[in-house]
Design a protein around this motif. Structure first.
Motif, mmCIF file in Angstrom:
data_model
loop_
_atom_site.group_PDB
_atom_site.id
_atom_site.type_symbol
_atom_site.label_atom_id
_atom_site.label_comp_id
_atom_site.label_asym_id
_atom_site.label_seq_id
_atom_site.Cartn_x
_atom_site.Cartn_y
_atom_site.Cartn_z
ATOM 1 N N GLU A 491 -51.598 -20.752 -46.546
ATOM 2 C CA GLU A 491 -50.237 -20.216 -46.605
ATOM 3 C C GLU A 491 -49.976 -19.292 -45.423
ATOM 4 O O GLU A 491 -48.907 -19.326 -44.792
ATOM 5 N N LYS A 494 -49.615 -21.290 -42.374
ATOM 6 C CA LYS A 494 -48.278 -21.878 -42.355
ATOM 7 C C LYS A 494 -47.233 -20.855 -41.909
ATOM 8 O O LYS A 494 -46.336 -21.155 -41.118
ATOM 9 N N GLU A 495 -47.379 -19.610 -42.457
ATOM 10 C CA GLU A 495 -46.426 -18.554 -42.088
ATOM 11 C C GLU A 495 -46.522 -18.227 -40.599
ATOM 12 O O GLU A 495 -45.514 -18.035 -39.914
ATOM 13 N N LYS A 496 -47.804 -18.153 -40.071
ATOM 14 C CA LYS A 496 -48.012 -17.860 -38.647
ATOM 15 C C LYS A 496 -47.410 -18.962 -37.789
ATOM 16 O O LYS A 496 -46.745 -18.700 -36.771
ATOM 17 N N LYS A 499 -43.804 -18.606 -37.805
ATOM 18 C CA LYS A 499 -43.366 -17.487 -36.964
ATOM 19 C C LYS A 499 -43.412 -17.871 -35.488
ATOM 20 O O LYS A 499 -42.490 -17.570 -34.709
#
Length: 555
Positions: A491, A494-496, A499
């Motif tokens: 997760e 995925k967020e990185k 971003k």
């Protein structure tokens, strides 16, 4: 005609019928003639000289009256100075005549022996089959037209004759089942079809009791579940209803004992606590049976017409709930009032707690001991032991599996049967003074130490099992944590990535805006230059015009 006055103490699954007929047994080229003692799913007979009849010997057995033939094996031999008593067990399919075997006894025998297969009953051209799984009746079929599904629905006025004729025609054309076609036509709802099929199964089985002549054969083997709408039916319930529906009272009177016979409750909890629903009239007649009153007296006390009372008594005799009291039978250990009180007490519900209780008893069944399974002390009186026997038998009667959904019944039935058998074994030992004393001697200190060691071993095994379960649970939790951590990492990744994608998009947008700004500036500069050129050109034109004007002026 079979005789209902038989031993209730008989622990065989199938009832035995007394006979004094002659029999013939063939072993290879040798033929021995003897006299029958009794028959059931096997045979007991007496011979004067039969040297080849030893345990394990196979033979062709023939009884002359009633006519019975089967392939058998010698199960036991008891030799005296004058005769040889031999017991044969049947090796082929159970079969016979309805005049020689009571249908009720066959159904109860199949239920208690937990057989699986098809019971085929034929009378003339009529053939009816009862499908049995683990002793329980689950389905039935018949070639008799009046037993048909559509005919039953018309008789019950669930559908009209016109609807039946139309649905039957469509069913024959399409190959679809009649019930499905009736649902498609809107004549019945799916649930109504299911209920109607269940009723049809019961009606076919009940109709068997009206057959006074005919033959039966049990084909043992696994059943296919394809297209079977299974219905678990207690043998005791179907027998009671079937006999009470018999219209020919003469048929009932043929199997009823003499009017002088004294009727008593069965001493067997297996018979008393079987799954059977008695109505108010049945219970009223049952309350008149006390081990002292004759059949004639019971008939006089009953408020029902004599034919109905006889049917109920015949039904209760057939399922073994009551029996003819024999003179040589020992007095009951419990008063009939005590037994009736146990019968009236509501049975414990089939709850998760009860199922856990069954599992706990099974785990320690081999070490709990006779007093433990009955829940009595070593110094308990005969009456206390007997009362505990009846109470525990009621609590763990195998027929209690009928209270569960079909999918769970077989598993519970097997477990209850194991517990019930041990309860019966405990009572047989503890109710006999000699066997009780012998058993008590095994509980001396040395035996107690062995038993304690067994209990410790069982406890240790239980602890190890708990440890394994705990370790497995911890492993599951650790695996769950690792999975959760991995999911968290994924997760975060995925967020990185999201971003970075956003930043890249922002850069691209900024670059695009810069390009657009530069383009605007370039366009503005070009516009200025163009304007300057135009202005210069205009000035040049104006200068040229001035010069031309000046030149013209000079001229």
């Amino acid at each position: 005609m079979y005789n209902l006055i038989m031993s209730d103490e008989d622990r065989r699954h199938f009832k035995r019928y007394e006979s004094r007929s002659e029999c013939e047994v063939k072993v290879g080229s040798e033929t021995y003639r003897g006299r029958v003692l009794d028959y059931s799913d096997g045979l007991g007979a007496v011979f004067e000289n039969a040297p080849k009849l030893t345990v394990g010997t196979q033979a062709d057995v023939k009884v002359f009256d009633p006519e019975i033939q089967f392939r058998g094996e010698v199960a036991w031999v008891n030799k005296t100075d004058d005769e040889l008593r031999v017991g044969f067990k049947r090796l082929d399919s159970l079969q016979g005549s309805l005049k020689s075997f009571a249908l009720a006894d066959v159904l109860i025998g199949l239920q208690r022996s937990t057989k699986t297969g098809v019971l085929r009953v034929a009378s003339g051209s009529v053939i009816k089959e009862v499908f049995i799984r683990n002793g329980d009746m689950i389905f039935a079929s018949s070639n008799y037209k009046e037993d048909g599904f559509g005919e039953l629905l018309v008789r019950q006025k669930r559908i009209s004759q016109e609807e039946f004729d139309k649905a039957r025609g469509l069913s024959e054309e399409s190959g679809s089942k009649l019930g499905k076609v009736l649902v498609e036509l809107g004549c019945l709802k799916p649930k109504e079809v299911f209920v109607a099929v269940q009723h049809q199964i019961e009606e076919i089985i009940l109709s068997l009791f009206a057959m006074e002549t005919g033959k039966f054969r049990f084909h043992e083997g696994s059943l296919s579940s394809d297209d079977l709408i299974t219905l678990r039916i207690s043998a005791a319930n179907i027998i009671c209803n079937g006999i009470k529906n018999v219209n020919n009272i003469l048929h009932i009177k043929k199997v009823i004992p003499p009017l002088t016979a004294v009727l008593d409750l069965s001493p067997s909890p297996m018979n008393i606590f079987q799954d059977v629903k008695l109505d108010g009239s049945d219970k009223a007649i049952l309350s008149c049976i006390d081990g002292k009153r004759s059949l004639k007296t019971v008939l006089s006390l009953s408020l029902l017409p004599e034919p109905d009372t006889l049917k109920t008594i015949c039904a209760l005799l057939s399922i073994g709930m009551i029996a003819v009291r024999k003179e040589e039978r020992a007095p009951a250990e419990l008063k009939i009032e005590d037994v009736e009180e146990i019968i009236k007490e509501p049975a414990e519900e089939i709850t998760p707690e009860f199922l856990n209780k069954v599992e706990d008893i099974l785990k320690k069944l081999w070490s709990i001991g006779y007093y433990g399974i009955l829940g009595t002390e070593k110094n308990a009186s005969a009456e206390e032991i007997s009362k505990a026997y009846y109470s525990k038998s009621k609590e763990f009667h195998p027929d209690r599996h009928f209270a569960l959904p079909s999918d769970d019944q077989d598993d519970l039935k097997g477990k209850l049967t194991a517990i019930f058998s041990y309860i019966t074994e405990a009572h047989e030992h503890l109710s006999d003074p000699g066997r009780k004393a012998e058993y008590d001697r095994t509980l001396l200190p040395e035996a107690v130490e062995i038993e304690e060691a067994a209990k410790e071993k069982a406890a240790k095994l239980a602890e190890e099992e708990d440890a394994k379960e705990k370790a497995a649970k911890l492993a599951e939790e650790e695996a769950a944590k690792e999975k959760a951590a991995k999911l968290a990492e994924e997760e975060a990744a995925k967020e990185k990535a999201a971003k970075l994608a956003e930043e890249e998009a922002a850069k691209e947008k900024a670059a695009k805006l810069a390009e657009e700004e530069a383009a605007k500036e370039k366009a503005a500069k070009l516009a200025e230059e163009e304007a300057a050129r135009k202005k210069a050109a205009k000035l040049a034109e104006e200068e040229a015009a001035k010069e031309k004007a000046a030149k013209l002026a000079e001229e």
